[in-house]
Structure formats: C-alpha cells, structure tokens
Write an enzyme that holds these catalytic residues in place. Sequence first.
Site, PDB file in Angstrom:
ATOM      1  N   GLY A 246      29.276 -10.702  20.055  1.00  0.00           N
ATOM      2  CA  GLY A 246      27.626 -10.351  20.257  1.00  0.00           C
ATOM      3  C   GLY A 246      27.139 -10.456  18.575  1.00  0.00           C
ATOM      4  O   GLY A 246      27.939 -10.822  17.555  1.00  0.00           O
TER       5      GLY A 246
ATOM      6  N   GLU B 258      24.930 -15.822  21.087  1.00  0.00           N
ATOM      7  CA  GLU B 258      26.071 -15.145  20.264  1.00  0.00           C
ATOM      8  C   GLU B 258      27.131 -15.291  20.958  1.00  0.00           C
ATOM      9  O   GLU B 258      28.417 -15.498  20.249  1.00  0.00           O
ATOM     10  CB  GLU B 258      25.711 -13.655  20.123  1.00  0.00           C
TER      11      GLU B 258
ATOM     12  N   GLU C 171      30.390 -17.200  19.070  1.00  0.00           N
ATOM     13  CA  GLU C 171      31.619 -16.567  18.649  1.00  0.00           C
ATOM     14  C   GLU C 171      32.764 -17.114  19.512  1.00  0.00           C
ATOM     15  O   GLU C 171      33.983 -16.897  19.073  1.00  0.00           O
ATOM     16  CB  GLU C 171      31.418 -14.975  18.862  1.00  0.00           C
TER      17      GLU C 171
ATOM     18  N   GLU D 189      39.687 -14.270  15.348  1.00  0.00           N
ATOM     19  CA  GLU D 189      40.620 -14.413  16.228  1.00  0.00           C
ATOM     20  C   GLU D 189      40.126 -13.695  17.720  1.00  0.00           C
ATOM     21  O   GLU D 189      39.285 -12.910  17.513  1.00  0.00           O
ATOM     22  CB  GLU D 189      41.846 -13.443  16.026  1.00  0.00           C
TER      23      GLU D 189
END
Length: 165
Positions: free
Chosen positions: A69, A85, A89, A133
């Site tokens: 987020g 978001e 990501e 990660e």
Amino acid sequence: MGILDGWRLCPRCGHELERTPGRAACPGCGSTYYANSAPAVEGLLERDGKVLLAKRQIEPRHGFWDLPGGFLEENEEPLDGLRREFREETGLAVEPIEWLGTHLESYDDHFVLGLTWLVRGEGEPRAGDDVGELAFFGPGELPAEMAFPHQDALLRDWAARHEHA
C-alpha cells in the site's frame, strides 16, 4: 513532531508565516497550511491460508515487513489508490472484497490516516517500487514485528480467525 514543525517561511512567496496550533498562515500571499493527517491505503491479500507481505526498501522502518500500500495522490479516490499502490508494489491487479478498518499512526514527521481492505488478485506477485521482497506468511509464520503497530494487531486478529477455522 508535526508536519508543520520547523516551517518558518511560506513555500509560495517566502514571507514569514504566522503560526497557530495546527496551522500556518501567510500574511504575504494569503496561503494557509494545515497540519492534516496524510491519507494512505493498504491491502491484505490472502491465498491458501497465507497473507502477502512486502519488505520495505525505504525509511521509515526499512527492512521491516509491511502490507502492500501507500499514500494517496492528490484528488485520488481511495480504491483507485489501493489498486495503483498494489500494482506498483506487487504487479498484481486487485479488487477490494471486505473493509477491514482505519488507523491513525505517526510516520516520520507527520501522521497517517490509513484505510485497510481485504483484497483479491490473481497472478504471481513480483516486488516493485519501494519493495525489496514479497512473501506469503501463514498464521504461525508471521514476523515478530511489522513495520507499523496497527499491522501487528490486524495480523494477530487475522491469524486467530484462521487458526480456529
């Protein structure tokens, strides 16, 4: 510390600001600045009894696990920001399926008003943007400490529901 702490001059015209609690006003150009919380969104993606977490590559809390987020852009609807978001990501297109709640927390020199949803999305996640990660964690595998306190409580509740399912 608040977001306006340290402000002395107007960022628009350079005039000295007049300060009152929670705001700064410029007598030179008439601008007013408020110490508002910054709006942010995050999503809890669950698959096969595990939740997707992202390891932060930026401060604050660099190296800690986080929910995917981030901050809303100006004039961005919260669900659009959640989708953006998550895509930035994780590379995943998600849809919200359940409202999980709000939180108010400090974040560096300001406060964040966060909005959290349970989301669904297909495909293989890949780390992008400010994520180092991505990994799925089961109820008994969660990190000892998340990036932000509200996430510890949220994930404890999530784990408790899944351990009794």
